[in-house]
Design a protein around this motif. Sequence first.
Motif, PDB file in Angstrom:
ATOM      1  N   SER A 260       0.611  -1.529   0.081  1.00 30.28           N
ATOM      2  CA  SER A 260      -0.320  -0.040  -0.246  1.00 30.28           C
ATOM      3  C   SER A 260       0.822   1.471  -0.638  1.00 30.28           C
ATOM      4  O   SER A 260       0.179   2.511  -0.392  1.00 30.28           O
ATOM      5  N   SER A 261       1.915   1.117   0.369  1.00 30.63           N
ATOM      6  CA  SER A 261       3.083   2.910   0.455  1.00 30.63           C
ATOM      7  C   SER A 261       3.976   2.086  -0.921  1.00 30.63           C
ATOM      8  O   SER A 261       4.215   0.761  -1.161  1.00 30.63           O
ATOM      9  N   GLY A 262       5.626   2.705  -0.433  1.00 30.93           N
ATOM     10  CA  GLY A 262       6.046   2.935  -1.019  1.00 30.93           C
ATOM     11  C   GLY A 262       5.874   3.081  -2.734  1.00 30.93           C
ATOM     12  O   GLY A 262       6.870   3.437  -3.972  1.00 30.93           O
ATOM     13  N   PHE A 263       4.917   4.245  -2.786  1.00 29.83           N
ATOM     14  CA  PHE A 263       4.480   4.717  -4.634  1.00 29.83           C
ATOM     15  C   PHE A 263       5.301   5.394  -4.296  1.00 29.83           C
ATOM     16  O   PHE A 263       5.119   6.442  -6.336  1.00 29.83           O
ATOM     17  N   THR A 264       5.644   6.937  -4.050  1.00 33.30           N
ATOM     18  CA  THR A 264       5.635   8.469  -4.111  1.00 33.30           C
ATOM     19  C   THR A 264       7.123   8.279  -5.323  1.00 33.30           C
ATOM     20  O   THR A 264       6.764   9.396  -6.178  1.00 33.30           O
ATOM     21  N   ASP A 265       8.034   7.802  -4.887  1.00 28.63           N
ATOM     22  CA  ASP A 265       9.325   7.411  -5.919  1.00 28.63           C
ATOM     23  C   ASP A 265       9.103   6.843  -6.910  1.00 28.63           C
ATOM     24  O   ASP A 265      10.992   6.436  -7.773  1.00 28.63           O
ATOM     25  N   LEU A 266       8.382   5.942  -6.962  1.00 38.35           N
ATOM     26  CA  LEU A 266       8.563   4.699  -8.820  1.00 38.35           C
ATOM     27  C   LEU A 266       8.790   5.248  -9.789  1.00 38.35           C
ATOM     28  O   LEU A 266       9.532   5.024 -10.420  1.00 38.35           O
ATOM     29  N   HIS A 267       8.835   6.612  -9.810  1.00 40.71           N
ATOM     30  CA  HIS A 267       8.877   7.162 -11.246  1.00 40.71           C
ATOM     31  C   HIS A 267      10.286   7.651 -11.283  1.00 40.71           C
ATOM     32  O   HIS A 267      11.518   7.393 -12.556  1.00 40.71           O
TER      33      HIS A 267
END
Length: 323
Positions: A260-267
Amino acid sequence: MKNFTLIGAAGYIAPRHMKAIKDTNNQLIAALDTFDSVGIIDSYFPNADFFVEFERFDRHIEKLKYEQNKHIDYTSICTPNYLHDAHIRMALRRDSDAICEKPLVLNPWNIDKLSKVEEETEKRIWNILQLRVHPSIIALKKKIEDGPKDKIYDVDLTYLTSRGHWYYTSWKGDVSKSGGIATNIGVHFYDMLSWVFGTVKKNVVHVHTHDRAAGYLEFEKARVRWFLSINYDVIPEPIKEKGQRTFRSIIIEGEELEFSSGFTDLHTKSYEEILKGNGYGIKETLQAIEIVHNIRHEDPVGLKGDYHPYAKNQLTKHPFLLK
C-alpha cells in the motif's frame, strides 16, 4: 545533465515525470500539450518552453539543434494511450530516446514495428513499469524465485479505483483510445504478474463492461483470479467508511501482500535506471500488451469456472451510457 522534452504536460501523470527529471538532476527544456492548464511546470522547470501546437513544438526542437547546438536526449511521453505509438516514433526520429507511460502501445503488432524504428534510428524506447521497482514486488519476485521450483501459486488480484462521470466523456472512456478498463488501469498489474510468475498460458475473461472486468490468468507459476473496477459502489464498506475511494489487494496463497505504500518515488527510480541504461525496453512490455489485447477482444464467458468473488457483483449501467 541531460536535455528532456515532454509531450502531454497537462495530464495526471505528467508531474511525476517532471519530478523524476528534476530529481535526477536533468532539465526539461520544452513541453507540449493541446491543453494549456500546465502551471505545474513552474514547480519544476519555470524556464521550460511550452507549446500547444505540435508543429511549433517540432519546429522549436529543430531550431534548438541547428541554431543552438542543443540536442534532445530524452522525450517523455504522457499522452493518451492511442497516441503513444506516433509520439514514440517522432521522438526517435528527432534523435532522442523515448520514455513512455504504460501502456506502451495498444496492440502487440505495434511492438514489432517500433522495434524496426529503434533499429533504424539506433535510439531506445523505454517503458515506465513502475511496479517492477517497488520494494515489495522486488521482494516477492525473489521469494518466488527462491521457492519450490514446481509450485503453482494461487493469487487473487483486486484493484478498485473510483472514477467520476468525467471519465466516460474523456478519452479514457473511449475503448478505441484507451484500450478499455483492463488496459487503462490494469496493464501495470499484468506486467507485474508476468515479471514475477512467468509466461502466461491461459487467459479467460468472465466479465467485461464499461466499469469493471474480471477474469482468470494462468502463468507458469501462478493461477490468478483478477477483478478491476472504476465504480465506487463495488468498494468494500470498511474502505468507504475510511473515506477512501481506492482499494488494491493482492492475496497470494491466502496471505495479503503489503504494498500500500512505497509508490511515491517509483517514477524517479524508473528514471534512474533508464539513465543508467538499465530500464525496461519494448521486449519486456510485450506480454502485458498481449494480455490486455486478448482481454479486450475475448467474449466474456460469464460466471463459469474459477472466477474472482467480486465478479458476482451486480452489473450496473452508468447513467451517462443510458442517455
